[in-house]
Write an enzyme that holds these catalytic residues in place. Structure first.
Site, PDB file in Angstrom:
ATOM      1  CD  GLU A   1      -3.023  -1.258   2.121  1.00 60.17           C
ATOM      2  OE1 GLU A   1      -2.814  -0.751   3.226  1.00 60.17           O
ATOM      3  OE2 GLU A   1      -4.102  -1.796   1.801  1.00 60.17           O
TER       4      GLU A   1
ATOM      5  CG  ASP B   1      -7.616  -5.641   4.588  1.00 60.74           C
ATOM      6  OD1 ASP B   1      -7.097  -6.027   5.644  1.00 60.74           O
ATOM      7  OD2 ASP B   1      -7.700  -4.446   4.261  1.00 60.74           O
TER       8      ASP B   1
ATOM      9  CD  GLU C   1      -9.971  -1.680   7.831  1.00 63.57           C
ATOM     10  OE1 GLU C   1      -9.038  -2.257   8.402  1.00 63.57           O
ATOM     11  OE2 GLU C   1      -9.842  -1.128   6.724  1.00 63.57           O
TER      12      GLU C   1
HETATM   13  C1  GCU Z   1      -6.170  -2.368   5.575  1.00 65.26           C
HETATM   14  C2  GCU Z   1      -6.540  -1.090   6.256  1.00 65.26           C
HETATM   15  C3  GCU Z   1      -5.402  -0.118   6.261  1.00 65.26           C
HETATM   16  C4  GCU Z   1      -4.159  -0.795   6.832  1.00 65.26           C
HETATM   17  C5  GCU Z   1      -3.863  -2.056   6.074  1.00 65.26           C
HETATM   18  C6  GCU Z   1      -2.723  -2.867   6.660  1.00 65.26           C
HETATM   19  O1  GCU Z   1      -6.023  -2.174   4.202  1.00 65.26           O
HETATM   20  O2  GCU Z   1      -7.653  -0.522   5.625  1.00 65.26           O
HETATM   21  O3  GCU Z   1      -5.773   0.979   7.039  1.00 65.26           O
HETATM   22  O4  GCU Z   1      -3.079   0.047   6.790  1.00 65.26           O
HETATM   23  O5  GCU Z   1      -4.988  -2.885   6.093  1.00 65.26           O
HETATM   24  O6  GCU Z   1      -3.012  -3.887   7.276  1.00 65.26           O
HETATM   25  O7  GCU Z   1      -1.574  -2.518   6.511  1.00 65.26           O
END
Ligand code: GCU
Length: 702
Positions: free
Chosen positions: A308, A387, A415
């Site tokens: 990400e 996720d 979440e």
């Molecule tokens: C999910 C979540 C993010 C988090 C990511 C992770 O995508 O929405 O906020 O950073 O997981 O586990 O790194």
């Protein structure tokens, strides 16, 4: 930061002889003689030992209304004898601890186990609470107090306990500005205004809560390490980090930090973060040396790299083993660990590209690297391949690497499961994950044993989870969400406990033992995960949430996005084809019979059908219903279930619960009901419009 807080399951409300707390009261009466005198072995003085004694005296004092006396000698005929097996501790002429244990039992205790046992010797009658180490003693004390709180201590006391997992951790996703990524319970208790808070009272209370359920490690900052947090590993901030480590150490909990892979570059030390560059390696070694100067028992680094948009070894054409090993080498001289996350996937996917499958990513990236990681690296793997959805299969990466330490990552913070505004008790979900048989070494290769290092001989292993707490008065936003934090710890100690047992324990400790209250809360908790699943996204397809916030429905919110999270609904059908013949081939990442089970439309379990297959709305499930009718029915049923909870909550006699908690839960249930109705109507309407197929029962669909 809000400095007022609730004591959660550590309330230790005084037990009265009648009315509420009757069972506890009987247990206490029987033990009264023992509880007023605590005798401890001489000469032990570690901080964890002191914590254990403090907790025991405080707990007993609070439950009975009488402070126990503390001494090093035996005067009374009945007493509690506490200490460690390492103490040669004799109480006058009475053998105390060692003698009360068989050799085999003593061996079973390991470093963190304990024994609680009634002993009768030479006219004295006493209850031994002893660990091999002080940490074991602390856990034993919390167990003993739990027995008193839940009225179970009247049965003859004789138990030997040891935790299943070596690493039992939580990860805070707290940022230093006080915000919490995916936090639904207020601001951070650790940070404010880009500093570590000066008053650590709430952190200490949190440490108590964690230790009371056996947690022994914590990473205190978000895995997305931003600018300020990058400096947590530097001498500028380490004195403050050390203050936090001191608090957790008192409770037997080790501190870890999330680190930024590009830290050497971003802090201006080097012109690259290439893990194979000696100057970068040297930079990390210096940081490790700094850290251990301040925190001698520092646990290690948690790393989100190439995930990400976070930096990582890919930038330099290196792989994850190169990256992790470089950090592992820096920590190795001090016994530190690298917890390297496997949440690595293409978050810039073109939705038109039907070949790329996010579910495949972790396995495809990491499996080929088996054998390349140093032995102080542990791969941290999310429970599912996507996720933390309400329903997804278990990650096929578990057990797929024989020579690489693995640990499991759960998400306690809700979440995708109602954000602590909805009740969603997650222990049943986690138990399903732990019970999943990967078949990686033949039958009986369950996830629960893999991450305990009992299938492949991992040097380090365990379970971690994203925490759910913030500075809300009740810690978790929803009062009932405390059960997930509590249950998480209990499950890690002993995954054989049932979800019901854990829920009952938590409810008793938190709400007393009024039968109507306990039964109502227990039923709500136990029904809550299936209920949430009912009114949200169906049959394992996931992701029909409002993008980014992940609360409330938006069926196509992620459909044409870059995140790799699609359902492919059209007028004929829905689901992701992950089969080998016509789909992405993800099903082949499972072993043998599991791969076949998921791959075949005939055998794939209903609840995961749309995760693995694209089917027409008229496809008939094993339940006998069509997919479309299942969608309608579950969405109506989910809402009705929440309505039932409200009826039951309203029926409780209000004086059986304090007003504050009664009202709080009621308000959240009402919000859950509104949200569930919204989900129901959006989902049903969407699929009715797509498919044009009527509900068999002609209920209202818009
Ligand atoms: C999910 C979540 C993010 C988090 C990511 C992770 O995508 O929405 O906020 O950073 O997981 O586990 O790194």
């Amino acid at each position: 930061m809000n400095s007022n807080y609730d004591l959660a399951w550590l309330r230790y409300d005084k037990v009265s002889a009648d009315g509420a707390g009757r069972e506890q009261s009987l247990a206490l009466q029987q033990l009264q003689g023992y509880l007023s005198n605590i005798v401890m072995a001489d000469g032990v003085s570690s901080q964890v030992f002191r914590t254990a004694i403090q907790e025991l005296t405080k707990g007993i004092g609070s439950l009975t209304g009488e402070q126990p006396s503390l001494s090093h000698t035996v005067e009374a005929d009945r007493f509690l004898a506490v200490g460690t097996l390492e103490d040669t501790g004799n109480l006058g002429h009475l053998p105390l601890l060692n003698d009360s244990l068989e050799a085999a039992e003593a061996a079973r205790l390991g470093e963190e186990g304990y024994v609680i046992r009634e002993v009768a010797r030479e006219g004295k009658d006493y209850i031994v609470i002893a660990g091999r180490t002080e940490k074991g003693l602390l856990y034993g004390v919390f167990h003993f107090l739990r027995l008193l709180q839940t009225g179970q201590a009247s049965e003859a006391l004789d138990l030997v306990e040891a935790p299943k997992y070596q690493l039992r951790m939580v990860n805070q996703w707290d940022n230093m500005d006080g915000s919490i990524e995916r936090g639904y319970a207020g601001q951070s208790v650790f940070y404010q205004d880009n500093k570590i808070v000066s008053d650590l009272t709430r952190v200490r209370q949190y440490a108590r809560m964690l230790a009371s359920v056996g947690i022994n490690g914590i990473a205190i900052n978000n895995v997305n390490v931003h600018e300020v947090e990058t400096k947590l590993i530097t001498p500028e901030l380490l004195p403050d980090v050390a203050r936090v480590a001191d608090v957790f150490r008192d409770y037997g909990i080790r501190l870890y930090l999330s680190v930024n892979f590009a830290a050497p570059l971003e802090l201006g030390g080097t012109s690259t973060a290439d893990p194979l560059e000696p100057v970068v390696q040297e930079w990390w070694k210096e940081r490790a040396a700094d850290i251990y100067r301040y925190i001698a028992d520092f646990g290690g680094f948690l790393v989100k790299a190439d995930s990400e948009n976070r930096p990582g070894p890919f930038t330099y054409g290196r792989d994850h083993a190169d990256g992790a090993n470089m950090l592992a080498e820096a920590l190795e001289p001090y016994g530190g660990l690298v917890l390297w996350r496997c949440f690595v996937y293409d978050c810039h996917q073109d939705w038109r590209d039907r070949k790329t499958d996010r579910a495949r990513a972790a396995y495809d990236h990491f499996k080929p690297l088996d054998g390349r990681f140093k032995d102080n690296v542990i791969l941290q793997i999310k429970n599912g391949p996507m996720d933390f959805q309400v329903r997804e299969p278990v990650s096929p990466l578990f057990g797929a690497m024989k020579q690489t330490n693995q640990m499991l990552e759960f998400q306690i913070t809700q979440e995708y499961t109602g954000q602590q505004r909805h009740v969603c008790y997650l222990i049943p979900q986690w138990k399903e994950v732990l019970e999943f048989d990967t078949l990686c070494q033949g039958e009986g290769s369950k996830v629960k044993d893999i991450v305990a290092g009992q299938v492949h001989p991992y040097k380090y292993s365990g379970i971690t989870a994203v925490s759910s707490i913030g500075d809300d008065y009740n810690w978790t936003g929803h009062y009932l969400a405390q059960s997930n934090l509590y249950g998480y710890g209990r499950l890690l100690w002993n995954p054989e406990l049932s979800a019901e047992e854990i829920a009952e324990e938590w409810t008793n400790m938190t709400f007393g033992d009024d039968q109507a209250v306990v039964n109502t809360i227990l039923d709500i908790l136990m029904e809550s995960w299936p209920t949430y699943e009912n009114y949200t996204s169906p049959l394992g397809v996931g992701w029909m949430v409002v993008p980014h916030y992940h609360y409330g429905p938006d069926v196509d919110g992620y459909e044409y996005s870059k995140w790799g999270t699609y359902h492919f609904a059209d007028r004929d059908g829905i689901g992701v084809d992950r089969t080998q013949a016509t789909g992405t081939g993800y099903s082949a990442q499972y072993v043998g019979a599991n791969a076949a089970l998921y791959d075949s439309l005939e055998t794939c379990p209903d609840e995961l059908l749309l995760f693995f297959h694209h089917v027409p709305y008229t496809h008939v499930l094993k339940s006998g219903k069509t997919v479309i009718q299942h969608i309608y029915d579950t969405h109506f049923a989910g809402v009705e279930q929440v309505e039932q909870w409200i009826v039951r909550w309203d029926a409780l006699e209000k004086d059986k619960l304090d007003q504050q908690r009664y009202t709080h839960v009621k308000e959240r249930l009402l919000e859950q009901l509104e949200s569930a109705k919204h989900w129901r109507d959006v989902i049903n309407t969407y699929f009715y419009r797509k498919s044009g197929i009527q509900d068999q029962h002609n209920r209202v669909i818009y």
